[in-house]
Design a protein around this motif. Structure first.
Motif, PDB file in Angstrom:
ATOM      1  N   MET A  63      16.476  15.863   4.738  1.00 12.73           N
ATOM      2  CA  MET A  63      15.637  16.624   3.813  1.00 12.73           C
ATOM      3  C   MET A  63      14.718  15.651   3.072  1.00 12.73           C
ATOM      4  O   MET A  63      15.183  14.749   2.391  1.00 12.73           O
ATOM      5  N   GLN A  64      13.403  15.832   3.249  1.00  9.10           N
ATOM      6  CA  GLN A  64      12.443  14.952   2.592  1.00  9.10           C
ATOM      7  C   GLN A  64      11.569  15.751   1.642  1.00  9.10           C
ATOM      8  O   GLN A  64      11.140  16.857   1.965  1.00  9.10           O
ATOM      9  N   MET A  65      11.303  15.162   0.489  1.00 10.11           N
ATOM     10  CA  MET A  65      10.437  15.780  -0.508  1.00 10.11           C
ATOM     11  C   MET A  65       9.366  14.780  -0.928  1.00 10.11           C
ATOM     12  O   MET A  65       9.586  13.574  -0.924  1.00 10.11           O
ATOM     13  N   ILE A  66       8.224  15.339  -1.319  1.00 10.46           N
ATOM     14  CA  ILE A  66       7.176  14.576  -1.979  1.00 10.46           C
ATOM     15  C   ILE A  66       7.176  15.070  -3.418  1.00 10.46           C
ATOM     16  O   ILE A  66       7.064  16.272  -3.662  1.00 10.46           O
ATOM     17  N   SER A  67       7.333  14.147  -4.353  1.00  7.05           N
ATOM     18  CA  SER A  67       7.411  14.517  -5.769  1.00  7.05           C
ATOM     19  C   SER A  67       6.338  13.793  -6.564  1.00  7.05           C
ATOM     20  O   SER A  67       6.278  12.568  -6.568  1.00  7.05           O
ATOM     21  N   ASP A  68       5.490  14.585  -7.218  1.00  5.36           N
ATOM     22  CA  ASP A  68       4.503  14.033  -8.146  1.00  5.36           C
ATOM     23  C   ASP A  68       5.169  14.007  -9.509  1.00  5.36           C
ATOM     24  O   ASP A  68       5.744  15.017  -9.950  1.00  5.36           O
ATOM     25  N   ILE A  69       5.094  12.860 -10.176  1.00  3.76           N
ATOM     26  CA  ILE A  69       5.775  12.751 -11.466  1.00  3.76           C
ATOM     27  C   ILE A  69       4.835  12.234 -12.541  1.00  3.76           C
ATOM     28  O   ILE A  69       3.907  11.468 -12.277  1.00  3.76           O
ATOM     29  N   ARG A  70       5.121  12.684 -13.745  1.00  5.13           N
ATOM     30  CA  ARG A  70       4.413  12.213 -14.926  1.00  5.13           C
ATOM     31  C   ARG A  70       5.465  11.576 -15.828  1.00  5.13           C
ATOM     32  O   ARG A  70       6.502  12.177 -16.104  1.00  5.13           O
ATOM     33  N   LEU A  71       5.179  10.358 -16.258  1.00  2.00           N
ATOM     34  CA  LEU A  71       6.109   9.646 -17.122  1.00  2.00           C
ATOM     35  C   LEU A  71       5.938  10.087 -18.565  1.00  2.00           C
ATOM     36  O   LEU A  71       4.866  10.550 -18.972  1.00  2.00           O
ATOM     37  N   GLY A  72       7.008   9.906 -19.340  1.00  2.00           N
ATOM     38  CA  GLY A  72       6.914  10.149 -20.774  1.00  2.00           C
ATOM     39  C   GLY A  72       5.929   9.186 -21.412  1.00  2.00           C
ATOM     40  O   GLY A  72       5.627   8.117 -20.859  1.00  2.00           O
TER      41      GLY A  72
END
Length: 149
Positions: A63-72
């Motif tokens: 299972m592969q995901m692409i995750s866009d993240i925003r840091l605090g």
């Protein structure tokens, strides 16, 4: 870098374990000449290394995901990058321009494991926001395309 170097690179992208003799047959040069060219490409930093391509499903990580993240707001991005090394499910991270700070490639066995990765990223690494998509399949267009132009 000339046409022959580009041809050698294209063959090495297909088979990084090809012998100098095999490469020489492809480009019609001697094995010694090919070896010299490959060493020159390595010394110039054009060839960075050779890697094995793994089947992630064989490791229970299908299972592969692409995750866009925003840091605090107060999270140091350098510290975040160092801490990612402690999250084995994250296999690559790219710093981005735009609305998100990073894009992660995450591999897991199942949704439960992915949920624990999300929890860890938020609790321990300072991720404020995360948007993920499941990778259905990947179409590899090949790095050879870079050699064309």
């Amino acid at each position: 870098m000339d046409r022959i170097d580009r041809e050698l690179l294209a063959f090495l992208l297909q088979d990084g374990r090809a012998t100098y003799q095999e490469l020489g047959r492809q480009v019609r040069l001697s094995a010694n000449t090919v070896a010299d060219r490959v060493r020159r490409l390595q010394a110039a930093g054009i060839i960075k290394g050779y890697r094995a391509e793994l089947n992630l499903e064989a490791f229970g990580r299908g299972m592969q995901m692409i995750s866009d993240i925003r840091l605090g707001d107060r999270v140091d991005r350098h510290a975040f990058e160092r801490q990612l090394a402690d999250v084995p499910q994250v296999i690559s991270a790219m710093r981005l321009t735009g609305d998100y700070d990073f894009q992660l490639r995450v591999v897991c066995a199942d949704a439960r494991e992915f949920e624990s990765v999300i929890d860890r990223l938020k609790a321990d690494l300072g991720v404020r926001e995360l948007r993920s998509r499941l990778v259905l399949h990947e179409v590899s267009l090949g790095l050879e395309r870079v050699l064309e132009g």
